[in-house]
Scaffold this active site. Structure first.
Site, short mmCIF file in Angstrom:
data_model
loop_
_atom_site.label_atom_id
_atom_site.label_comp_id
_atom_site.label_asym_id
_atom_site.label_seq_id
_atom_site.Cartn_x
_atom_site.Cartn_y
_atom_site.Cartn_z
N PRO A 252 0.78 -1.24 0.00
CA PRO A 252 0.00 0.00 0.00
C PRO A 252 0.81 1.29 0.00
O PRO A 252 0.24 2.36 -0.14
CB PRO A 252 -0.81 -0.11 1.28
CG PRO A 252 0.04 -0.92 2.19
CD PRO A 252 0.73 -1.93 1.31
N LYS A 255 6.41 1.65 2.70
CA LYS A 255 7.85 1.62 2.44
C LYS A 255 8.22 2.64 1.37
O LYS A 255 9.29 3.27 1.42
CB LYS A 255 8.28 0.21 2.03
CG LYS A 255 8.14 -0.82 3.15
CD LYS A 255 8.61 -2.20 2.68
CE LYS A 255 8.53 -3.23 3.80
NZ LYS A 255 7.13 -3.57 4.15
N ARG A 279 -4.56 -2.65 -6.22
CA ARG A 279 -3.32 -2.37 -5.51
C ARG A 279 -2.72 -1.04 -5.95
O ARG A 279 -2.24 -0.26 -5.13
CB ARG A 279 -2.31 -3.51 -5.73
CG ARG A 279 -2.71 -4.80 -5.03
CD ARG A 279 -1.64 -5.87 -5.18
NE ARG A 279 -0.38 -5.46 -4.57
CZ ARG A 279 -0.08 -5.62 -3.29
NH1 ARG A 279 -0.97 -6.14 -2.46
NH2 ARG A 279 1.09 -5.24 -2.83
N CYS A 378 6.97 -10.63 5.14
CA CYS A 378 6.38 -10.55 6.48
C CYS A 378 6.12 -11.96 6.98
O CYS A 378 5.13 -12.24 7.65
CB CYS A 378 5.11 -9.69 6.49
SG CYS A 378 3.83 -10.20 5.35
#
Length: 426
Positions: A252, A255, A279, A378
């Protein structure tokens, strides 16, 4: 939250959404986006729904032991919500049961209301009896902490019994909400009344703030909601003077904004790429408040990127630094994504590592000689982290492994994340 005279609106919405979730095919974040409740009732709905799904295996195990066969979805949803509330507040059991039964009378038959009354009243005793007989094996831990048994077995082998229990306990706690303060050029981040400083620079916990204050800060672009774990990969990459860096699988956008803020100070440039569609829409929305920062966006599949495509959009064909945050199992962020553990299958890991390897290969082609490549996940799984990195380095002698590793939640105090620096030899 458990008083007899409470408004049923948030509870009723959570019952409906839980029914859709149990029916299959619905992600929790998508369900919560469908809610049109006012802020207080929306928070109530989120509490009930998230907590029930987080503890789903334990709740269903105890309930199923009291009922010869699983009831129809309407009854099952009421039982699960009531059982979760009792799990959270056992001292309030009579009030919780009374509320659940009163709501049930409007929606199910009289015999079914009686079943709900009987089962929920016995729930604390049934739970205590089950816990007294539970062992310390993977199957018992899986039920107690509501995780798939295959996942618990993997973690026991990887982390040992003590750390696995610490991880399971971590995942079962409600997640704090963090935001990163953004300096808009004043030399200091904006003040946020009600925010709590964290151990990580620029990150504050905003769980106790009023939503109106949070919304105002978001609109002003002075904060971005994200977990402190997201700082690791951008920090590894860095943005040097006049450097062009590429952020792949960027949505999203948390970063991207960290890299762009650094680039604005160094005279650098950030190109952020993700798939066209939802996205990319989300990435554009989250970066639009910082239009004065050196960010360029492109909707494309990472695997299709080449010099001609990039140049046709007026973008550099090769970069000083590339960050790729790959799709993964999410096992490092189950505290936030409580439903991900129920969607994930052990067989999915093979497919994920193949995709991750393909994406890392594509990203590596865009790094200049002497440049840096950061691989980010993650996930806590070795296959998705060290496994992918080691396989890549073995097949690409032009790259060498640098700093990085896996942040473990019970050690770091934030979400789990893998971040690995790879350097392309000059």
């Amino acid at each position: 939250m458990h008083a007899d005279d409470r408004e049923p609106t948030g509870w009723e919405q959570s019952r409906r959404l839980l029914g859709r979730f149990l029916g299959g095919g619905c992600r929790l974040d998508h369900l919560l986006q469908d809610s049109s409740l006012e802020s207080e009732e929306a928070a109530r709905c989120r509490f009930y729904l998230t907590g029930t799904i987080r503890n789903l295996m334990l709740l269903e195990t105890i309930l199923d032991r009291q009922i010869p066969r699983r009831p129809r979805p309407e009854v099952r949803s009421i039982l699960l919500l009531g059982a979760f509330e009792i799990l959270e507040n056992p001292d309030q059991t009579p009030k919780i049961v009374h509320f659940a039964v009163e709501q049930a009378k409007r929606r199910v038959s009289k015999p079914e209301s009686g079943l709900i009354n009987s089962v929920l009243r016995r729930f604390p005793e049934a739970l205590a009896k089950w816990k007294a007989g539970a062992g310390k094996d993977a199957a018992s831990l899986a039920i107690l902490y509501s995780h798939p048994a295959w996942m618990v077995r993997r973690w026991l082998a990887a982390f040992g019994s003590e750390n696995t229990r610490r991880l399971l306990e971590w995942n079962q706690q409600a997640a704090g909400v963090y935001a990163r303060r953004i300096d808009l050029g004043t030399g200091a981040a904006a003040s946020l009344p009600g925010a709590v400083e964290s151990p990580w620079p620029d990150f504050v916990e905003i769980s106790g703030m009023s939503w109106s204050d949070v919304s105002a800060a978001l609109r002003a672009g002075t904060i971005y909601i994200q977990d402190p774990a997201t700082r690791l990969a951008p920090k590894l990459l860095g943005v040097g003077a006049d450097e062009a860096v590429l952020d792949l699988c960027a949505s999203p956008g948390g970063k991207t904004l960290q890299l762009a803020q650094a680039a604005a100070r160094t005279g650098g440039r950030v190109v952020a790429i993700d798939l066209p569609g939802p996205r990319m829409i989300r990435l554009r929305e989250n970066t639009r408040r910082h239009a004065d920062w050196p960010i360029s966006l492109l909707g494309a599949d990472v695997r299709d990127l080449n010099a001609d495509l990039l140049r046709s959009h007026g973008l550099p064909a090769i970069y000083d630094g590339v960050l790729i945050d790959v799709p993964c199992s999410n096992t490092g962020v189950l505290r936030h994504r409580v439903d991900a553990k129920w969607r994930l299958k052990e067989a999915d890991l093979d497919n994920l590592t193949r995709l991750q390897s393909h994406l890392l290969e594509a990203a590596s082609r865009l790094v200049r000689p002497g440049g840096s490549l950061v691989y980010s996940t993650c996930s806590l799984e070795r296959e998705e982290n060290d496994g992918v990195v080691e396989t890549f380095v073995a097949a690409h002698p032009g790259f060498e492994r640098g700093e990085g590793g896996v942040a473990l939640p019970w050690e770091s105090g934030h979400d789990g994340a893998g971040s690995f620096l790879l350097r392309r030899k000059p």
